[in-house]
Design an enzyme around this catalytic site. Structure first.
Site, PDB file in Angstrom:
ATOM      1  CE  LYS A 240      -3.740  -1.900   2.928  1.00  0.00           C
ATOM      2  NZ  LYS A 240      -4.903  -1.721   2.038  1.00  0.00           N
ATOM      3  NE  ARG A 314     -10.874 -10.499  -1.160  1.00  0.00           N
ATOM      4  CZ  ARG A 314     -11.312  -9.590  -2.032  1.00  0.00           C
ATOM      5  NH1 ARG A 314     -11.740  -9.971  -3.228  1.00  0.00           N
ATOM      6  NH2 ARG A 314     -11.313  -8.312  -1.719  1.00  0.00           N
TER       7      ARG A 314
END
Length: 460
Positions: A240, A314
């Site tokens: 990020k 996830r």
């Protein structure tokens, strides 16, 4: 600090909650002294306004709190909390202006003004105390307030002090408080116990990945809660940017909200069997970090092509959901700070949820409205299944194209729950701008609505 109502006392100051649209009429009915004093102090009943009415000897005989108009209240939650924060130190009792659900909601907001996150700096909470009004379930309101305080404290704590180990300790402390059991699968034991994707995501971090499990209750319907416990997310090798990491201490917000709901269930002794599963990891960068292009094999046996290491939540949830499904509960609920796409769709204030159970959706939406814990249903849109099916594996953790990101993430998770009614929340877990009873920082989204809906969802 435990959030509680004040003990009843004859010295409690009567508090009248005044609707702005009815303020003039109300004041006219109170006599000249009250109306003149209120008018001199500019009191109009606007949301958050307060005024103390003195008696003949200078003592306070009553307090007035502005409740705004119906239009104002439609745009805000916990309107009375703004007045509570403005009132001087003392003990108050609501005498008029609120009844029913509105009274309970505003009492919850009032209690939350007494909470501050003061682990690193001394803070000054509101010192206006409230006697529990007749007509509300005071214990239930206190339980919800203290669960919300737990959620906020967990999310607000930075990753240096809220890593996977600290999240485990918080879960163990909750288990001890309520007589639950807690066990953890740690580090390389995740491989021998067949939780390969939890291990893959967390293995590069200094603090070992783990799966934390809490169990409570011996009779009634079986409810399993699964919370994303990514205690910090660098994005992995798909790193990020700096701005994207600033709030990543909150990436364990799903687990915090799950623990808050669990606390409410246990404190209220709901007649059900509760299981909580938290895959706790840090998504870090090191030589052994999982890579873009890797194909992981999940606990369920489905292969997953990693097309972005920043879509790690996830992956860890998938192994935990598989375990949850193996237990054949009556309902599985997962909560996660999963996608930015959900924020684009509904903003930070709404908690989007997914379910294929129409009765569950209806019960939850009704409950959310009644307790001012807003949610919004998004669809498990089955035609989008093709978007999560890549060329080389069963599933793609980060479909290209950018469309329907929250929906495709939810569809990904649904693949791991094949025999149990399932509900998934894609929450934000953060209050970006301070509001009444909600300071900037971590926040609960969905637990109070779920608590209200569970009796209908599980036939309690």
């Amino acid at each position: 600090m435990t959030l509680t109502f004040a003990a009843p006392t004859p010295d409690a100051i009567p508090l009248h909650v005044i609707d702005q649209s009815n303020c003039d009429a109300w004041l006219a009915g109170q006599g000249e002294q009250v109306s003149q004093w209120a008018n001199r102090n500019g009191f109009t009943g606007a949301a958050g306004q307060t005024v103390l009415i003195p008696g003949s000897e200078g003592s306070v005989v009553m307090a007035l709190a502005g409740f705004g108009t119906a239009d104002t209240r439609a745009r805000k939650r916990f309107v009375l909390a703004a007045a509570a924060a403005a009132l001087p130190k003392g003990t108050y009792k609501i005498t008029s202006g609120l009844t029913g659900r509105a009274l309970e909601i505003e009492c919850f907001g009032w209690l939350m003004t007494g909470h501050t996150f003061d682990r690193y700096r001394t803070q000054s909470p509101s010192t206006a105390l409230l006697v529990a009004p007749a007509g509300i379930d005071a214990k239930r309101v206190e339980v919800q307030a203290n669960a919300e305080a737990l959620i906020r404290d967990l999310i607000n704590t930075p990753a240096q002090d809220m890593g996977p180990d600290a999240l485990q300790q918080a879960t163990e402390a909750l288990a001890t408080e309520f007589g639950a059991t807690c066990k953890t699968v740690l580090g390389d034991d995740l491989l021998s116990e067949n939780f390969p994707m939890i291990h893959a995501v967390g293995r590069a971090a200094e603090k070992a990945p783990r799966l934390i499990e809490l169990n409570w209750g011996t009779s009634g319907p079986k409810l399993t809660l699964v919370g994303k416990g990514v205690c910090f997310d660098t994005g992995g090798l798909d790193l990020k940017p700096a701005a994207g990491m600033l709030l990543m201490k909150k990436d364990m917000g799903g687990s915090a909200n799950v623990l808050g709901l669990a606390r409410m269930i246990m404190a209220l002794n709901l007649p059900l069997q509760l299981r909580v599963l938290i895959p706790a990891v840090e998504n870090s960068v090191a030589g052994n970090a999982f890579r873009p292009g890797d194909i992981l094999t999940s606990r369920k046996g489905l292969s997953v092509e990693v097309n972005n290491t920043d879509a790690e939540g996830r992956l860890v949830l998938a192994d935990a959901l598989t375990l949850a499904d193996e237990g054949n509960p009556d309902l599985i609920i997962s909560m996660a700070t999963l996608t930015g796409a959900a924020r684009v769709a509904v903003g930070p204030d709404l908690a989007p949820f997914y379910t294929d159970e129409e009765t569950h959706a209806a019960a939850l939406f009704k409950a959310a409205t009644e307790v001012a814990d807003p949610v919004w249903r998004l669809p498990f849109h089955t035609p989008y299944e093709a978007m999560i099916e890549p060329a080389y594996a069963d599933l793609d953790n980060a479909p290209s194209g950018g469309f329907a990101g929250s929906i495709t993430a939810a569809l990904f998770l649904r693949r791991f729950v094949t025999q149990t009614p399932y509900m998934h929340f894609d929450i934000y877990g953060w209050q970006p701008v301070a509001a009444s009873a909600r300071p900037k920082g971590g926040v609960g989204q969905g637990p109070r609505a779920l608590l209200e809906a569970l009796p209908d969802m599980l036939d309690l």
